[in-house]
Motif scaffolding. Structure first.
Motif, PDB file in Angstrom:
ATOM      1  N   THR A  90      -7.466  -1.802   2.954  1.00 39.56           N
ATOM      2  CA  THR A  90      -7.057  -2.647   2.088  1.00 39.56           C
ATOM      3  C   THR A  90      -7.491  -4.488   2.553  1.00 39.56           C
ATOM      4  O   THR A  90      -8.047  -5.352   2.700  1.00 39.56           O
ATOM      5  CB  THR A  90      -6.380  -2.531   1.380  1.00 39.56           C
ATOM      6  OG1 THR A  90      -5.535  -1.348   0.520  1.00 39.56           O
ATOM      7  CG2 THR A  90      -5.939  -4.324   0.624  1.00 39.56           C
ATOM      8  N   HIS A 139      -0.687  -4.388  -4.052  1.00 45.05           N
ATOM      9  CA  HIS A 139      -1.391  -3.417  -4.777  1.00 45.05           C
ATOM     10  C   HIS A 139      -1.712  -3.248  -6.268  1.00 45.05           C
ATOM     11  O   HIS A 139      -0.847  -4.036  -6.772  1.00 45.05           O
ATOM     12  CB  HIS A 139      -0.657  -2.261  -4.385  1.00 45.05           C
ATOM     13  CG  HIS A 139      -0.585  -0.660  -4.651  1.00 45.05           C
ATOM     14  ND1 HIS A 139      -1.830  -0.017  -3.805  1.00 45.05           N
ATOM     15  CD2 HIS A 139      -0.599   0.700  -6.089  1.00 45.05           C
ATOM     16  CE1 HIS A 139      -2.528   0.764  -4.677  1.00 45.05           C
ATOM     17  NE2 HIS A 139      -1.499   1.514  -5.442  1.00 45.05           N
ATOM     18  N   ALA A 188       1.128  -1.298   0.000  1.00 41.72           N
ATOM     19  CA  ALA A 188       0.194  -0.104   0.427  1.00 41.72           C
ATOM     20  C   ALA A 188       0.937   1.089   0.218  1.00 41.72           C
ATOM     21  O   ALA A 188       2.139   1.244   0.232  1.00 41.72           O
ATOM     22  CB  ALA A 188      -1.033  -0.354   1.428  1.00 41.72           C
ATOM     23  N   GLU A 207     -10.138  -7.306   1.801  1.00 48.90           N
ATOM     24  CA  GLU A 207      -9.214  -8.670   1.342  1.00 48.90           C
ATOM     25  C   GLU A 207      -9.915  -9.866   2.498  1.00 48.90           C
ATOM     26  O   GLU A 207      -9.965 -10.532   2.473  1.00 48.90           O
ATOM     27  CB  GLU A 207      -8.479  -8.231   1.859  1.00 48.90           C
ATOM     28  CG  GLU A 207      -7.605  -7.129   0.222  1.00 48.90           C
ATOM     29  CD  GLU A 207      -8.210  -8.354  -0.906  1.00 48.90           C
ATOM     30  OE1 GLU A 207      -8.561  -9.222  -1.233  1.00 48.90           O
ATOM     31  OE2 GLU A 207      -8.172  -6.977  -2.319  1.00 48.90           O
TER      32      GLU A 207
END
Length: 145
Positions: free
Chosen positions: A38, A137, A29, A42
């Motif tokens: 994120t 990313h 990130a 996730e």
């Protein structure tokens, strides 16, 4: 930039019982905020997230492997150079996350990665981690979601 994220979550164990566990993830990130977002997005596939306990910048700068293997290892690779003034050998440490099934496979992956370069190197350490998954990313996403 790679971040190591510790997540406390509820998971269903093999015997059907619910348990709170602490899992480790690595997130590629641009900031702490992006790493947290994120991870939250996730990790839902692994269970119910209850708390992000830690986020820290990782010493590892790159990933070796495609992420298809079960385990992640940390490798400390020393780049070997010669100091022109003193003529002495100098080692510069670099850290990597390596995706492999075994420590032997991880060493081979590091050798494969550096074997085609002109860099003189030595693998100083290679340790298995508790990292459950790595979230890379995605440069193709936009910020509208």
């Amino acid at each position: 930039m790679l971040f190591e994220v510790g997540v406390r979550m509820e998971r269903t164990l093999e015997n059907g019982a619910q348990a709170k566990v602490l899992e480790q993830f690595v997130v590629d990130a641009m900031s702490f905020t992006e790493a947290e977002a994120t991870t939250t997005k996730e990790v839902s596939a692994y269970g119910t997230i209850t708390d992000i306990v830690t986020i820290k910048r990782s010493r590892c700068t790159e990933l070796i492997g495609d992420g298809s293997k079960e385990k992640w290892f940390k490798a400390k690779v020393n780049y070997i150079t010669i100091d022109e003034k003193t003529g002495k050998e100098r080692k510069t440490p670099n850290h990597y996350f390596v995706n492999a099934e075994t420590i032997t496979d991880a060493k081979k992956a590091v050798d494969d990665c550096f074997g085609t370069t002109m860099i003189d190197y030595s693998v100083a350490t290679l340790d298995e981690t508790k990292v459950l998954d790595v979230f890379r990313h995605d440069l193709n996403t936009n910020n509208e979601d």
